[in-house]
Enzyme design. Structure first.
Site, PDB file in Angstrom:
ATOM      1  N   ASP A 284       5.219  -3.872  -4.414  1.00  0.00           N
ATOM      2  CA  ASP A 284       4.757  -2.530  -4.048  1.00  0.00           C
ATOM      3  C   ASP A 284       3.835  -2.677  -2.841  1.00  0.00           C
ATOM      4  O   ASP A 284       3.994  -3.598  -2.059  1.00  0.00           O
ATOM      5  CB  ASP A 284       4.067  -1.863  -5.240  1.00  0.00           C
ATOM      6  N   HIS A 307       5.651  -3.180   0.129  1.00  0.00           N
ATOM      7  CA  HIS A 307       5.860  -1.858   0.721  1.00  0.00           C
ATOM      8  C   HIS A 307       4.905  -1.580   1.870  1.00  0.00           C
ATOM      9  O   HIS A 307       4.790  -0.436   2.306  1.00  0.00           O
ATOM     10  CB  HIS A 307       5.718  -0.776  -0.350  1.00  0.00           C
TER      11      HIS A 307
END
Length: 476
Positions: A284, A307
């Site tokens: 993430d 991310h």
């Protein structure tokens, strides 16, 4: 003659008495030593609470001295609790987790507020989380939790291993969703249409639905984390909540790129933060900055996979969000979904202002520059008019390669982004022969200080015409 003999006799008696006294005292001393040795042998663990390990000072509390086995199988939580209780009472003490041992720990809280200040948690060994569902009951939000402490430091060459694979197997992937995938899938359909399944659980029991953060600091000040590695967290790796004065450096996060919701470093309601010289690989956001954060300085970070570095999501469920004075510079990102991103839900309020993204090198990043004020973590979210106000956002010297789109700036219809500046942006597609998306802007106002590659012609120069927009800024 007789007098001389009497005096001599008296003197001899005195000398004999003194010698006898010394002998008795010496014997008594040996008896005390023997007695305490016997007590030590019978009640070794209790005596060790007051006896520092060999080579350490009296203010060092080694978990091994409190009964921790460090074999990776035995539950060492009681030994850690006892060592912390002792260290908590001594200012500038050290709680030692020695190298060459693996300590199995379930959920545990190292808490104040009555602890002395400036405690050092010296982590040189490895701490691992239980992999069986029974140890977690119905679930915990935190695994290793440090709360309400002043001057707490965690440092060393050790590791915190969350055994995350047993949690990830049954986790639905909620990021990206169908809506968000429209942003990131190129028109040539070269990307995967489904995400890979993470590692399987080797256990028959199902882990709880509530997944813990590996290491959290709450309500603390002057916090330092350095040297250690956190790997394979069930969810977020390192979190700071309601903290003031945070320093993280020479720190590592290591989890697979397909591990769901495993943010590297998560900040919320915290200020005066320095994060530098660290490596973050996760599934993430490498670093996530949430509401209530200000005076955040991040530099010299290697990010990827993951991310990217994100501010938000902010304003979920019509909440107010406030973020200000954030600098992100000297960053290398490789194989990440985003580069630097701001994401807000529709319906929120508050403001984000005073951001600087500088000297960001991106390699094989899907979208290097993102503002998304229509963020949605479901298949569909309702349209709403209110929004978090974004202003004073500066991008400079962002260079490298992208795989989908160089720039995506989607701002709110009712609350356009203002004072957005771009300087020395040099972004090239990884594969020239494929068609990629062009830069995209919506309701984004600001200025191009230098020509960009590719040209970002969609940015609107100046300010929006509506005067009510500016009036809504500064509501935090």
């Amino acid at each position: 003659m007789t007098g001389f003999s009497l005096r001599s006799f008296i003197s001899l008696l005195i000398i004999a008495f003194l010698v006898l006294s010394e002998t008795c005292n010496a014997r008594r001393g040996r008896q005390i030593t023997t007695s305490s040795t016997s007590l030590y042998r019978k009640k070794g663990s209790k005596m060790l609470t007051n006896s520092p390990s060999k080579g350490y000072s009296a203010t060092t509390f080694n978990v091994r001295d409190y009964g921790a086995k460090g074999d990776g199988k035995s539950d060492d939580i009681k030994a850690f609790e006892a060592a912390w209780t002792a260290a908590c009472k001594v200012e500038a003490s050290t709680m030692l987790v020695p190298s060459e041992y693996v300590f199995l720990l379930g959920p545990i809280s190292f808490s104040g507020p009555y602890c002395q200040h400036n405690i050092l948690f010296q982590l040189d060994g490895t701490i691992i989380a239980p992999a069986d569902a029974e140890a977690w009951g119905s679930g915990f939000l935190q695994w290793l939790d440090f709360t309400k402490l002043v001057g707490i430091t965690i440092k060393g060459s050790g590791k915190i291993d969350g055994n995350g694979a047993v949690w990830w197997h049954d986790t639905p992937f909620d990021d990206p969703t169908e809506e968000e995938s429209k942003l990131i899938i190129p028109s040539n359909n070269t990307m995967q249409t489904s995400l890979p399944i993470p590692l399987n659980s080797s256990l028959g029991g199902r882990m709880p639905g509530i997944k813990p953060t590996a290491l959290r600091f709450y309500g603390s000040s002057n916090v330092t984390v350095t040297g250690i590695t956190i790997q394979n967290s069930p969810q977020c790796h390192l979190k700071f909540d309601n903290c003031i004065g945070v320093s993280v450096y020479n720190f590592s996060v290591s989890s697979p790129g397909d591990s769901p919701n495993t943010d590297g470093i998560h900040l919320q309601n915290s200020k005066d933060i320095l994060i530098r010289s660290s490596n973050v690989s996760c599934g993430d956001d490498c670093i996530s900055i949430q509401t209530g954060c200000s005076n955040v300085y991040i530099h010299n970070i290697n990010c990827g996979p993951g991310h990217g570095i994100s501010i938000g999501g902010l304003g979920k469920d019509n909440t107010k969000a406030c973020v200000s004075n954030v600098t992100v510079k000297d960053i290398i990102m490789h194989n990440t979904m985003n580069g630097v991103r701001i994401k807000t839900w529709q319906g929120g309020s508050g403001s984000v202002q005073g951001l600087m993204f500088s000297n960001i090198q991106v390699y094989e990043v899907q979208i290097p520059i993102v503002i998304d004020q229509f963020y949605c973590d479901k298949s569909k979210c309702p349209n709403q008019t209110s929004a978090v106000a974004l202003s004073e956002i500066n991008y400079e010297k962002i260079t490298g390669t992208y795989t989908v789109k160089p720039v995506h700036l989607a701002c709110s219809d009712s609350m356009p982004c203002v004072d957005v500046t771009l300087t020395d942006i040099q972004l090239k597609p990884l594969q020239e022969q494929y068609h990629m998306y062009e830069p995209y802007c919506w309701q984004t106002f600001g200025e191009l200080y230098t020509p960009t590659v590719p040209p970002i012609q969609c940015l609107q120069v100046g300010k929006p015409s509506s005067s009510t927009t500016q009036a809504n800024y500064g509501q935090c």
